[in-house]
Design a protein around this motif. Sequence first.
Motif, PDB file in Angstrom:
ATOM      1  N   SER A  84      31.437  38.882  35.718  1.00 29.79           N
ATOM      2  CA  SER A  84      30.475  38.701  34.644  1.00 29.79           C
ATOM      3  C   SER A  84      30.563  37.258  34.168  1.00 29.79           C
ATOM      4  CB  SER A  84      30.772  39.664  33.500  1.00 29.79           C
ATOM      5  OG  SER A  84      32.086  39.457  33.036  1.00 29.79           O
ATOM      6  N   ASN A  85      29.448  36.695  33.845  1.00 30.78           N
ATOM      7  CA  ASN A  85      29.398  35.300  33.415  1.00 30.78           C
ATOM      8  C   ASN A  85      29.181  35.227  31.909  1.00 30.78           C
ATOM      9  OD1 ASN A  85      29.639  34.322  36.025  1.00 30.78           O
ATOM     10  ND2 ASN A  85      27.453  34.492  36.383  1.00 30.78           N
ATOM     11  N   TYR A  86      29.758  34.208  31.326  1.00 31.86           N
ATOM     12  CA  TYR A  86      29.637  33.985  29.899  1.00 31.86           C
ATOM     13  C   TYR A  86      28.315  33.282  29.622  1.00 31.86           C
ATOM     14  CZ  TYR A  86      30.516  31.972  25.344  1.00 31.86           C
ATOM     15  OH  TYR A  86      30.410  31.602  24.033  1.00 31.86           O
ATOM     16  N   GLU A  87      27.596  33.756  28.583  1.00 28.26           N
ATOM     17  CA  GLU A  87      26.341  33.107  28.205  1.00 28.26           C
ATOM     18  C   GLU A  87      26.346  32.823  26.715  1.00 28.26           C
ATOM     19  OE1 GLU A  87      22.729  34.953  29.497  1.00 28.26           O
ATOM     20  OE2 GLU A  87      23.654  35.667  31.334  1.00 28.26           O
ATOM     21  N   ASP A  88      25.922  31.619  26.342  1.00 24.30           N
ATOM     22  CA  ASP A  88      25.801  31.245  24.942  1.00 24.30           C
ATOM     23  C   ASP A  88      24.479  30.508  24.805  1.00 24.30           C
ATOM     24  OD1 ASP A  88      26.138  30.624  22.336  1.00 24.30           O
ATOM     25  OD2 ASP A  88      27.752  29.182  22.643  1.00 24.30           O
ATOM     26  N   HIS A  89      23.507  31.136  24.141  1.00 27.81           N
ATOM     27  CA  HIS A  89      22.154  30.583  24.078  1.00 27.81           C
ATOM     28  C   HIS A  89      21.998  29.523  22.998  1.00 27.81           C
ATOM     29  CE1 HIS A  89      20.743  33.469  26.991  1.00 27.81           C
ATOM     30  NE2 HIS A  89      21.312  34.441  26.297  1.00 27.81           N
ATOM     31  N   GLN A  90      22.992  29.304  22.165  1.00 25.94           N
ATOM     32  CA  GLN A  90      22.863  28.346  21.082  1.00 25.94           C
ATOM     33  C   GLN A  90      23.267  26.931  21.485  1.00 25.94           C
ATOM     34  OE1 GLN A  90      25.140  29.970  17.903  1.00 25.94           O
ATOM     35  NE2 GLN A  90      23.713  31.642  17.525  1.00 25.94           N
ATOM     36  N   THR A  91      23.824  26.758  22.638  1.00 22.72           N
ATOM     37  CA  THR A  91      24.269  25.431  23.055  1.00 22.72           C
ATOM     38  C   THR A  91      23.308  24.862  24.089  1.00 22.72           C
ATOM     39  OG1 THR A  91      25.664  26.400  24.763  1.00 22.72           O
ATOM     40  CG2 THR A  91      26.691  25.972  22.645  1.00 22.72           C
ATOM     41  N   SER A  92      23.482  23.587  24.356  1.00 21.82           N
ATOM     42  CA  SER A  92      22.616  22.934  25.337  1.00 21.82           C
ATOM     43  C   SER A  92      22.926  23.474  26.733  1.00 21.82           C
ATOM     44  CB  SER A  92      22.846  21.421  25.309  1.00 21.82           C
ATOM     45  OG  SER A  92      24.130  21.123  25.793  1.00 21.82           O
ATOM     46  N   LEU A  93      22.001  23.277  27.632  1.00 28.42           N
ATOM     47  CA  LEU A  93      22.178  23.764  28.999  1.00 28.42           C
ATOM     48  C   LEU A  93      23.388  23.117  29.659  1.00 28.42           C
ATOM     49  CD1 LEU A  93      21.145  25.486  31.304  1.00 28.42           C
ATOM     50  CD2 LEU A  93      19.637  23.602  31.956  1.00 28.42           C
ATOM     51  N   GLN A  94      23.581  21.825  29.427  1.00 27.61           N
ATOM     52  CA  GLN A  94      24.730  21.124  30.000  1.00 27.61           C
ATOM     53  C   GLN A  94      26.043  21.719  29.515  1.00 27.61           C
ATOM     54  OE1 GLN A  94      24.855  18.742  32.262  1.00 27.61           O
ATOM     55  NE2 GLN A  94      27.048  18.396  32.145  1.00 27.61           N
ATOM     56  N   LYS A  95      26.139  21.957  28.226  1.00 27.05           N
ATOM     57  CA  LYS A  95      27.351  22.542  27.651  1.00 27.05           C
ATOM     58  C   LYS A  95      27.557  23.955  28.173  1.00 27.05           C
ATOM     59  CE  LYS A  95      30.817  22.346  24.833  1.00 27.05           C
ATOM     60  NZ  LYS A  95      31.974  21.551  25.157  1.00 27.05           N
ATOM     61  N   GLN A  96      26.452  24.676  28.331  1.00 32.95           N
ATOM     62  CA  GLN A  96      26.510  26.034  28.863  1.00 32.95           C
ATOM     63  C   GLN A  96      27.091  26.039  30.275  1.00 32.95           C
ATOM     64  OE1 GLN A  96      22.545  27.598  28.435  1.00 32.95           O
ATOM     65  NE2 GLN A  96      23.329  29.668  28.266  1.00 32.95           N
ATOM     66  N   VAL A  97      26.615  25.148  31.117  1.00 27.27           N
ATOM     67  CA  VAL A  97      27.079  25.066  32.501  1.00 27.27           C
ATOM     68  C   VAL A  97      28.562  24.688  32.534  1.00 27.27           C
ATOM     69  CG1 VAL A  97      26.822  23.777  34.661  1.00 27.27           C
ATOM     70  CG2 VAL A  97      24.802  24.590  33.451  1.00 27.27           C
ATOM     71  N   GLU A  98      28.943  23.734  31.704  1.00 32.41           N
ATOM     72  CA  GLU A  98      30.349  23.321  31.661  1.00 32.41           C
ATOM     73  C   GLU A  98      31.248  24.465  31.189  1.00 32.41           C
ATOM     74  OE1 GLU A  98      30.569  19.857  29.202  1.00 32.41           O
ATOM     75  OE2 GLU A  98      29.455  18.614  30.615  1.00 32.41           O
ATOM     76  N   THR A  99      30.818  25.169  30.161  1.00 38.87           N
ATOM     77  CA  THR A  99      31.601  26.294  29.640  1.00 38.87           C
ATOM     78  C   THR A  99      31.729  27.389  30.678  1.00 38.87           C
ATOM     79  OG1 THR A  99      30.838  25.803  27.403  1.00 38.87           O
ATOM     80  CG2 THR A  99      31.756  27.995  27.776  1.00 38.87           C
ATOM     81  N   GLU A 100      30.628  27.702  31.318  1.00 38.23           N
ATOM     82  CA  GLU A 100      30.631  28.747  32.350  1.00 38.23           C
ATOM     83  C   GLU A 100      31.549  28.362  33.511  1.00 38.23           C
ATOM     84  OE1 GLU A 100      27.226  30.650  35.141  1.00 38.23           O
ATOM     85  OE2 GLU A 100      26.729  30.450  33.030  1.00 38.23           O
ATOM     86  N   ASP A 101      31.480  27.092  33.900  1.00 43.11           N
ATOM     87  CA  ASP A 101      32.328  26.608  34.985  1.00 43.11           C
ATOM     88  C   ASP A 101      33.809  26.681  34.602  1.00 43.11           C
ATOM     89  OD1 ASP A 101      32.692  25.400  37.592  1.00 43.11           O
ATOM     90  OD2 ASP A 101      33.212  23.548  36.520  1.00 43.11           O
TER      91      ASP A 101
END
Length: 169
Positions: A84-101
């Motif tokens: 399962s992948n972590y998703e956070d819609h309140q942050t920018s796409l770049q931050k989202q990708v970094e967090t997920e990675d």
Amino acid sequence: MNQSEFLNIVMPFKDKVYRLAKRLLISNEEAEDATQEILIKLWNNKKSIATYKNVEAFSMTMTKNLCYDKLKSKQAQNLKIVHSNYEDHQTSLQKQVETEDSLNWVGKIIETLPEQQRMVIQLRDIEQYDLDEIAKMLNMKNTAVRVALSRARKTIREQLTNTHNYGIK
């Protein structure tokens, strides 16, 4: 013990049982099956639940043992690996990708840890159990739990830092 008393005892930690099973079995379906089996076993032994000091710790130990049994059995060859992948819609796409990675890397690093360290890190940092409870669940001394936790965190920190700084595994 009637059904409502049983539910009042078991429902607060049902999700923790599922998360531990998910960490060990990886598959959502297998974790759900393991959780259901644990709840059925607890229900069948509802008369003896009152004799346990800590029903939650007992059920976590049961979950650990059941998951190990499943992994050792022939069913382990049929386990479906789903992450399962972590998703956070309140942050920018770049931050989202970094967090997920980063989360994916932490998950991969945790999977490479020795079994004991993996269990300790799961129970302490994810499930938020006290060191004394973990020591009882895993039949370890308190100092051994602290050493395993420290080593696991150090390994995760070093490997994650190496990955971020140098892009190596």
